[in-house]
Design an enzyme around this catalytic site. Structure first.
Site, PDB file in Angstrom:
ATOM      1  N   ARG A 169     -49.745  84.377 -63.776  1.00 24.47           N
ATOM      2  CA  ARG A 169     -50.322  83.799 -64.989  1.00 24.47           C
ATOM      3  C   ARG A 169     -51.524  82.934 -64.628  1.00 24.47           C
ATOM      4  NH1 ARG A 169     -47.183  80.221 -69.584  1.00 24.47           N
ATOM      5  NH2 ARG A 169     -46.777  78.784 -67.849  1.00 24.47           N
ATOM      6  N   ASP A 449     -43.061  70.768 -67.846  1.00 20.50           N
ATOM      7  CA  ASP A 449     -44.391  71.216 -67.430  1.00 20.50           C
ATOM      8  C   ASP A 449     -45.396  70.768 -68.476  1.00 20.50           C
ATOM      9  OD1 ASP A 449     -44.193  72.990 -69.564  1.00 20.50           O
ATOM     10  OD2 ASP A 449     -44.106  74.791 -68.318  1.00 20.50           O
TER      11      ASP A 449
END
Length: 533
Positions: A169, A449
């Site tokens: 990603r 995150d």
């Protein structure tokens, strides 16, 4: 490499940082490749970002997201995406995490079907991290990666056939890479991350019939998907790959994108294999999209679960859309991590994971995400019981009718003092760790995150700027409440192990400043990035 690339003029390419191993990654040929990508696609990237700003201004003026009238033929049409390659047919459990060497080895060895190597939300974009991550992934693709920690423990990869399938990603379209300037401009971080990885690994992965495969984050429209299609098609030509060799999964993690799922699949139909419910970013996007709408203020994060009608509608529409088009519908993240030395609390946390994964497989999802290897057996057992085949695209979910109003329905709930203070703590602790170079941080037995920190930060702004809100005990939600929470936080953290503790004062000041702004900052990471090395 294709002859369509023009030679690079070294005078117009500047790399402004140095780190060990950099020369192996930023070779002259790699910089030529990045220069070509930047010159071809930077104008379109800027045009897409400008379109985002215009659309947000329309939302701020009172307009509501809706399905597009000009693309009805795509939604009504009878078409399917290209066939899914064998390596991606069974994705029942995927593990995600940053790209440091130890994590790469552990994730590939974890027993998950796939590993999403994340340059985005779980990697702080410190230059050292980015280059070390590219080196680690290059070595992993070559089966030469190993790592020895400070105690002398060695980590090595299992045989290739036992490894999780690698999916990378990159960062989103909105982010720059400030350490590489081309023609005096920062290169887009998305093309830097994906382009470098493809340049070094695409042919090796294609030879193994393993892609390359990517997750594409933060898209808001079919036009942004079309830009990825153009860029990936060009990369294939430049690297001598057949068209459609690069396969992608798109995260539906913005509210505008939820209304264009058919269109996004169609724009990438020769290479897309699925959509993913990026639910944490989706909640953040809901707050951001409706930042000017007083009637759509969310309750505290703990009450915004997938049982809320707007999230249930979104996930079920994603399943219906994907299965109609022959694509996988991937479920969301289980952020829990094992709780050591507390059997009862750990059992309760694992019970929540079990319930979440059971909901996903029962709804028709073809796979799910976990943040910790210990959750893989739980998720796998649930999906094995509920999905004995490699996927369940035969579950069409024709019963789903996700209207515009269902997708934007504001959930009912409250704000507790613990919820308010928890948002302050999570945002400060994550931001401090991020500023210290750590993008994936365990806080109170959850793996936080950038997405979860964004929810915390955006909720604080939303609560404070819409006025007349109260905690469930009657306390006004105002800036005095925020100041008390910020002032009390250092003493509260004094007895805990805090990653990036030296950055806590800077993080407190940054949260205070961002929360007081008249307009919600699009992304926490945009101003914070300027403080990183």
């Amino acid at each position: 490499m294709s002859a369509v690339m023009k030679p690079r003029d070294p005078a117009v390419v500047e790399v402004t940082a140095q780190t060990p191993g950099q020369a192996e990654i930023l070779t002259s040929a790699a910089l030529d490749f990045l220069t070509d990508l930047h010159r071809r696609f930077e104008p379109q990237r800027q045009a897409r970002l400008a379109a985002r700003r215009r659309r947000q201004a329309e939302f701020d003026a009172g307009e509501l997201p809706d399905f597009r009238a000009d693309t009805r033929a795509i939604r009504d049409g009878d078409w399917r995406v290209a066939d899914i390659p064998a390596a991606l047919l069974d994705r029942r459990v995927e593990i995600t995490g940053p790209v440091d060497p130890k994590m790469v080895i552990n994730a590939l060895n974890s027993g998950a079907n796939c590993y999403m190597a994340d340059f985005e939300d779980s990697t702080a974009p410190v230059w050292d991290n980015l280059i070390a991550g590219q080196r680690a992934l290059r070595d992993a693709v070559a089966d030469t990666l190993d790592f020895v920690n400070e105690n002398g423990k060695r980590y090595a990869l299992k045989p290739f056939e036992e490894q999780a399938v690698l999916i990378v990603r990159p960062r989103g379209w909105h982010l720059d890479e400030k350490h590489v300037l081309i023609d005096g401009e920062r290169i887009g971080a998305s093309l830097f991350d994906l382009g470098l990885f493809a340049f070094h690994n695409a042919q090796a992965l294609a030879a193994k019939d393993r892609g390359p495969y990517f997750y594409l984050p933060k898209l808001q429209s079919m036009e942004e998907a079309a830009l990825w299609q153009d860029a990936l098609s060009h990369i294939e030509n430049a690297l001598g790959l057949p068209q459609g060799r690069i396969k992608v999964t798109v995260l539906i993690e913005t509210l505008p994108a939820a209304f264009q799922m058919h269109e996004i699949l169609h724009a990438l139909r020769e290479r897309i294999v699925g959509l993913n419910c990026g639910r944490w970013d989706y909640i953040f996007s809901y707050i951001k999209t409706f930042r000017a709408h007083r009637d759509r203020v969310l309750p505290e994060r703990g009450q915004v679960t997938m049982a809320q009608p707007f999230l249930k509608a979104y996930s079920e529409l994603l399943i219906q859309t994907c299965h109609r088009r022959g694509a996988h519908a991937m479920g969301g993240m289980a952020a829990q991590i094992p709780i050591a030395n507390d059997v009862e609390a750990n059992a309760a946390a694992m019970s929540r994971v079990h319930a979440d994964k059971l909901r996903e497989v029962s709804a028709g999802h073809d796979g799910t995400w976990v943040a910790h290897p210990a959750l893989i057996p739980i998720a796998r057992a649930i999906f094995n019981d509920g999905m004995p085949c490699k996927h369940q695209q035969s579950v069409g979910r024709d019963d789903v009718i996700a209207s515009r109003d269902a997708l934007i329905a504001a959930p009912i709930g409250s704000i507790t003092r613990a919820g308010f203070d928890g948002n302050v703590e999570v945002c400060v602790r994550y931001l401090a760790a991020w500023l210290a170079g750590n993008g994936c941080v365990p806080i109170h037995w959850l793996m936080e995150d950038a997405a979860t920190a964004e929810i915390a930060r955006a909720q604080l702004w939303q609560w404070l700027h819409h006025g007349a809100l109260h905690l469930d005990d009657g306390t006004p939600v105002d800036f005095a409440l925020l100041q008390r929470a910020l002032l009390n936080l250092p003493s509260k953290l004094a007895g805990e192990k805090v990653i990036g503790a030296e950055k806590v004062p800077e993080a407190i000041a940054m949260l205070d400043e961002l929360t007081h702004r008249d307009e919600l900052e699009d992304f926490l990471t945009l101003p914070a990035y300027e403080s990183l090395q």
